[in-house]
Design a protein around this motif. Structure first.
Motif, PDB file in Angstrom:
ATOM      1  N   GLY A  41       0.808  -1.213   0.000  1.00  0.00           N
ATOM      2  CA  GLY A  41       0.000   0.000   0.000  1.00  0.00           C
ATOM      3  C   GLY A  41       0.837   1.256   0.000  1.00  0.00           C
ATOM      4  N   ARG A  42       0.182   2.354  -0.353  1.00  0.00           N
ATOM      5  CA  ARG A  42       0.850   3.668  -0.326  1.00  0.00           C
ATOM      6  C   ARG A  42       0.865   4.109   1.134  1.00  0.00           C
ATOM      7  NH1 ARG A  42       2.249   2.359  -5.146  1.00  0.00           N
ATOM      8  NH2 ARG A  42       0.505   1.859  -6.478  1.00  0.00           N
ATOM      9  N   LEU A  43       2.040   4.473   1.625  1.00  0.00           N
ATOM     10  CA  LEU A  43       2.167   4.764   3.050  1.00  0.00           C
ATOM     11  C   LEU A  43       1.893   6.232   3.346  1.00  0.00           C
ATOM     12  CD1 LEU A  43       5.427   2.736   3.710  1.00  0.00           C
ATOM     13  CD2 LEU A  43       3.061   1.981   4.003  1.00  0.00           C
ATOM     14  N   GLY A  44       1.100   6.472   4.370  1.00  0.00           N
ATOM     15  CA  GLY A  44       0.760   7.840   4.764  1.00  0.00           C
ATOM     16  C   GLY A  44       1.858   8.452   5.623  1.00  0.00           C
ATOM     17  N   PRO A  45       1.788   9.788   5.847  1.00  0.00           N
ATOM     18  CA  PRO A  45       2.822  10.473   6.637  1.00  0.00           C
ATOM     19  C   PRO A  45       2.910   9.950   8.070  1.00  0.00           C
ATOM     20  CG  PRO A  45       1.005  11.969   6.039  1.00  0.00           C
ATOM     21  CD  PRO A  45       0.767  10.692   5.319  1.00  0.00           C
ATOM     22  N   GLU A  46       1.781   9.422   8.609  1.00  0.00           N
ATOM     23  CA  GLU A  46       1.811   8.937  10.002  1.00  0.00           C
ATOM     24  C   GLU A  46       2.700   7.694  10.120  1.00  0.00           C
ATOM     25  OE1 GLU A  46      -0.679   8.713   7.899  1.00  0.00           O
ATOM     26  OE2 GLU A  46      -1.260   6.597   7.974  1.00  0.00           O
ATOM     27  N   VAL A  47       2.720   6.865   9.071  1.00  0.00           N
ATOM     28  CA  VAL A  47       3.586   5.667   9.099  1.00  0.00           C
ATOM     29  C   VAL A  47       5.039   6.107   8.919  1.00  0.00           C
ATOM     30  CG1 VAL A  47       4.158   3.502   7.924  1.00  0.00           C
ATOM     31  CG2 VAL A  47       1.764   4.138   8.260  1.00  0.00           C
ATOM     32  N   LEU A  48       5.266   7.021   7.968  1.00  0.00           N
ATOM     33  CA  LEU A  48       6.645   7.442   7.680  1.00  0.00           C
ATOM     34  C   LEU A  48       7.238   8.267   8.821  1.00  0.00           C
ATOM     35  CD1 LEU A  48       6.130   8.105   3.883  1.00  0.00           C
ATOM     36  CD2 LEU A  48       7.384   6.214   4.940  1.00  0.00           C
ATOM     37  N   ALA A  49       6.376   8.812   9.694  1.00  0.00           N
ATOM     38  CA  ALA A  49       6.891   9.541  10.862  1.00  0.00           C
ATOM     39  C   ALA A  49       7.430   8.559  11.904  1.00  0.00           C
ATOM     40  CB  ALA A  49       5.778  10.387  11.470  1.00  0.00           C
ATOM     41  N   LYS A  50       6.883   7.330  11.890  1.00  0.00           N
ATOM     42  CA  LYS A  50       7.280   6.344  12.919  1.00  0.00           C
ATOM     43  C   LYS A  50       8.390   5.406  12.446  1.00  0.00           C
ATOM     44  CE  LYS A  50       2.964   4.923  14.090  1.00  0.00           C
ATOM     45  NZ  LYS A  50       1.968   4.086  14.713  1.00  0.00           N
ATOM     46  N   PHE A  51       8.506   5.257  11.102  1.00  0.00           N
ATOM     47  CA  PHE A  51       9.448   4.265  10.566  1.00  0.00           C
ATOM     48  C   PHE A  51      10.387   4.885   9.556  1.00  0.00           C
ATOM     49  CE2 PHE A  51       5.661   1.847  11.724  1.00  0.00           C
ATOM     50  CZ  PHE A  51       6.209   0.797  12.454  1.00  0.00           C
ATOM     51  N   GLN A  52      11.575   4.306   9.452  1.00  0.00           N
ATOM     52  CA  GLN A  52      12.499   4.678   8.374  1.00  0.00           C
ATOM     53  C   GLN A  52      12.197   3.768   7.184  1.00  0.00           C
ATOM     54  OE1 GLN A  52      16.589   3.881   9.370  1.00  0.00           O
ATOM     55  NE2 GLN A  52      17.291   4.446   7.313  1.00  0.00           N
ATOM     56  N   LEU A  53      12.081   4.377   5.995  1.00  0.00           N
ATOM     57  CA  LEU A  53      11.823   3.576   4.791  1.00  0.00           C
ATOM     58  C   LEU A  53      13.163   3.045   4.279  1.00  0.00           C
ATOM     59  CD1 LEU A  53       9.840   2.619   2.571  1.00  0.00           C
ATOM     60  CD2 LEU A  53      10.289   4.780   1.389  1.00  0.00           C
ATOM     61  N   ILE A  54      13.321   1.721   4.288  1.00  0.00           N
ATOM     62  CA  ILE A  54      14.592   1.107   3.854  1.00  0.00           C
ATOM     63  C   ILE A  54      14.608   0.938   2.338  1.00  0.00           C
ATOM     64  CG2 ILE A  54      16.054  -0.978   4.053  1.00  0.00           C
ATOM     65  CD1 ILE A  54      15.911   0.723   6.616  1.00  0.00           C
ATOM     66  N   CYS A  55      13.503   0.480   1.765  1.00  0.00           N
ATOM     67  CA  CYS A  55      13.430   0.368   0.301  1.00  0.00           C
ATOM     68  C   CYS A  55      11.985   0.177  -0.116  1.00  0.00           C
ATOM     69  CB  CYS A  55      14.269  -0.802  -0.216  1.00  0.00           C
ATOM     70  SG  CYS A  55      13.779  -2.411   0.391  1.00  0.00           S
ATOM     71  N   LYS A  56      11.765   0.462  -1.400  1.00  0.00           N
ATOM     72  CA  LYS A  56      10.415   0.265  -1.939  1.00  0.00           C
ATOM     73  C   LYS A  56      10.518  -0.456  -3.274  1.00  0.00           C
ATOM     74  CE  LYS A  56       6.061   2.033  -2.967  1.00  0.00           C
ATOM     75  NZ  LYS A  56       4.947   2.741  -2.684  1.00  0.00           N
ATOM     76  N   GLN A  57       9.769  -1.494  -3.450  1.00  0.00           N
ATOM     77  CA  GLN A  57       9.677  -2.215  -4.711  1.00  0.00           C
ATOM     78  C   GLN A  57       8.249  -2.054  -5.241  1.00  0.00           C
ATOM     79  OE1 GLN A  57      12.894  -3.357  -5.774  1.00  0.00           O
ATOM     80  NE2 GLN A  57      12.455  -5.541  -5.633  1.00  0.00           N
ATOM     81  N   GLU A  58       8.094  -2.080  -6.578  1.00  0.00           N
ATOM     82  CA  GLU A  58       6.749  -2.091  -7.152  1.00  0.00           C
ATOM     83  C   GLU A  58       6.338  -3.546  -7.364  1.00  0.00           C
ATOM     84  OE1 GLU A  58       4.101  -0.594  -7.447  1.00  0.00           O
ATOM     85  OE2 GLU A  58       4.837   1.408  -6.946  1.00  0.00           O
ATOM     86  N   ILE A  59       5.035  -3.751  -7.482  1.00  0.00           N
ATOM     87  CA  ILE A  59       4.527  -5.121  -7.617  1.00  0.00           C
ATOM     88  C   ILE A  59       3.652  -5.230  -8.858  1.00  0.00           C
ATOM     89  CG2 ILE A  59       3.135  -6.932  -6.537  1.00  0.00           C
ATOM     90  CD1 ILE A  59       3.760  -5.762  -3.833  1.00  0.00           C
ATOM     91  N   LEU A  60       3.884  -6.290  -9.608  1.00  0.00           N
ATOM     92  CA  LEU A  60       2.994  -6.627 -10.718  1.00  0.00           C
ATOM     93  C   LEU A  60       2.402  -7.988 -10.367  1.00  0.00           C
ATOM     94  CD1 LEU A  60       2.022  -5.671 -13.458  1.00  0.00           C
ATOM     95  CD2 LEU A  60       4.056  -6.662 -14.469  1.00  0.00           C
ATOM     96  N   SER A  61       1.091  -8.001 -10.271  1.00  0.00           N
ATOM     97  CA  SER A  61       0.423  -9.223  -9.846  1.00  0.00           C
ATOM     98  C   SER A  61      -0.280  -9.828 -11.058  1.00  0.00           C
ATOM     99  CB  SER A  61      -0.567  -8.822  -8.752  1.00  0.00           C
ATOM    100  OG  SER A  61      -1.516  -9.796  -8.565  1.00  0.00           O
ATOM    101  N   LEU A  62       0.111 -11.018 -11.430  1.00  0.00           N
ATOM    102  CA  LEU A  62      -0.367 -11.620 -12.680  1.00  0.00           C
ATOM    103  C   LEU A  62      -1.131 -12.905 -12.402  1.00  0.00           C
ATOM    104  CD1 LEU A  62       3.044 -11.246 -14.483  1.00  0.00           C
ATOM    105  CD2 LEU A  62       1.030  -9.837 -14.918  1.00  0.00           C
ATOM    106  N   TYR A  63      -2.115 -13.121 -13.243  1.00  0.00           N
ATOM    107  CA  TYR A  63      -2.910 -14.340 -13.090  1.00  0.00           C
ATOM    108  C   TYR A  63      -3.015 -15.007 -14.454  1.00  0.00           C
ATOM    109  CZ  TYR A  63      -7.083 -17.203 -13.071  1.00  0.00           C
ATOM    110  OH  TYR A  63      -7.954 -18.248 -13.228  1.00  0.00           O
ATOM    111  N   PHE A  64      -2.815 -16.285 -14.522  1.00  0.00           N
ATOM    112  CA  PHE A  64      -3.020 -16.993 -15.787  1.00  0.00           C
ATOM    113  C   PHE A  64      -3.205 -18.491 -15.546  1.00  0.00           C
ATOM    114  CE2 PHE A  64       1.351 -18.105 -15.208  1.00  0.00           C
ATOM    115  CZ  PHE A  64       2.020 -16.923 -14.913  1.00  0.00           C
TER     116      PHE A  64
END
Ligand SMILES: CC(C)(COP(=O)(O)OP(=O)(O)OC[C@H]1O[C@@H](n2cnc3c(N)ncnc32)[C@H](O)[C@@H]1OP(=O)(O)O)[C@@H](O)C(=O)NCCC(=O)NCCS
Length: 323
Positions: free
Chosen positions: A123-146
């Motif tokens: 999920g997209r993180l709000g300022p309240e989460v980022l105030a409490k935690f340090q962001l170490i890294c962010k990856q994007e996700i592609l969710s596929l079904y077949f």
């Protein structure tokens, strides 16, 4: 505490360590988790055997209403919080916060050398989460079904076409255990290829260290790179596993590190080819990658490759805070 006897806690809650006999109750509070692609049914029993992991339950009136797990990694310095879930009827009452607090107290007492806690959140993180935690890294996700039967011929054709085009295909190398250590402990790889110097495998974050690689090498993972000497793209793929969505439904996770699209695409296709084997039926493939690759990968999968996009996770963020 080590046994099944619950300890009294706040607001009528009792806490105890999970045991094999709790499996059905844990599954009954997990029915809606991750829309049917939950990993816990196949991981629960394995988690109970892992020496540095604790799986904690909260009970009310003797019935399981919440679960959290904490795994101690990074040579004992990091507590990784995973698997959090609260029974649907008990949500919105602060129980997720209470069970985590209780489990982390337990970890502090048992593993006094732990310095930080880490979470991997979607999920997209709000300022309240980022105030409490340090962001170490962010990856994007592609969710596929077949359906695997429909994918098989397209996969072969896509690989043949890319190979014929020359530079669009970067031959993936399957890494053996000795190669994995050499490649993933290479300081240039740690600094320039791994997101936040972290190996994120199936949502679990690990620092690149010998002990963490030993742990990961015991799991059923296919490791790939575009070069053993100077890799620019690396990837890990889980073996397909059964999910609660339905009979014969499987899920697999491919974590890709690096920013070079042709290399990332080649490894994605090679992993699919390597793992689908004789598999049949519906497959949910969750692909995690650097955000800069997402648009091209999305276009390739949906337009050129004809795959169906499943759900929007809103990315994957590794967060850290003091213990
Ligand atoms: C997410 C879920 C566990 C929240 O349970 P809840 O009891 O309603 O949550 P609470 O009332 O305690 O309120 C939120 C607290 O939960 C924690 N929390 C919520 N979502 C979280 C997440 N994804 N990861 C870690 N912690 C989370 C936070 O610590 C927050 O505490 P804070 O108030 O100190 O910030 C619950 O909705 C659920 O079981 N959902 C399905 C499973 C799931 O999505 N789990 C999360 C991913 S592992």
């Amino acid at each position: 505490m080590e046994g099944a006897k619950p300890e009294p806690g706040p607001v009528g809650l009792e806490f105890c360590l999970a045991q094999e006999g709790h499996f059905e109750e844990v599954m009954s509070i997990s029915r809606d988790v991750y829309g049917g692609i939950d990993y816990l049914p196949v991981r629960y029993r394995t988690w109970l055997q892992e020496p540095a992991r604790r799986v904690m339950l909260a009970k009310r009136n003797g019935r399981v209403i919440a679960l959290v797990s904490v795994n101690v990694v990074d040579d004992g310095r990091t507590a990784v919080v995973e698997g959090l879930r609260v029974a649907p009827r008990e949500r919105g009452k602060g129980i997720a916060g209470l069970i985590q607090e209780h489990c982390l107290d337990f970890i502090r007492a048992q593993f006094p050398e732990v310095e930080v806690r880490r979470y991997t959140r979607s999920g997209r993180l709000g300022p309240e989460v980022l105030a409490k935690f340090q962001l170490i890294c962010k990856q994007e996700i592609l969710s596929l079904y077949f359906k695997v039967e429909a994918l098989r011929p397209k996969l072969g054709a896509a690989i043949v076409q890319l190979k014929a085009s020359g530079t669009e295909w970067q031959e993936p190398i399957v890494l053996q255990a000795a190669d994995v250590k050499r490649v993933f402990l290479n300081p240039t790889v740690i600094d320039t290829v791994l997101p936040g110097k972290t190996i994120v495998h199936d949502w679990a974050p690990f620092k690149a260290s010998g002990s963490n690689l030993e742990t990961l090498l015991k799991q059923d993972i296919v490791w790939m790179a575009d070069s053993k000497e100077e890799p620019s793209v690396l990837s890990l793929c889980t073996a397909p596993y059964a999910i609660p969505m339905g009979a014969n439904h499987h899920r697999l996770n491919i974590d890709i590190f690096g920013k070079h699209f042709p290399g990332a695409r080649s490894q994605f296709l090679a992993h699919l080819q390597e793992v689908i084997g004789s598999l049949q039926g519906p497959l949910y493939c969750i692909l995690y990658m650097d955000p800069s690759l997402w648009q091209e990968m999305h276009s390739f999968c949906l337009e050129s490759f004809g795959l169906q996009s499943d759900r929007d996770f809103g990315g994957q963020s590794v967060l850290e805070a003091g213990i």
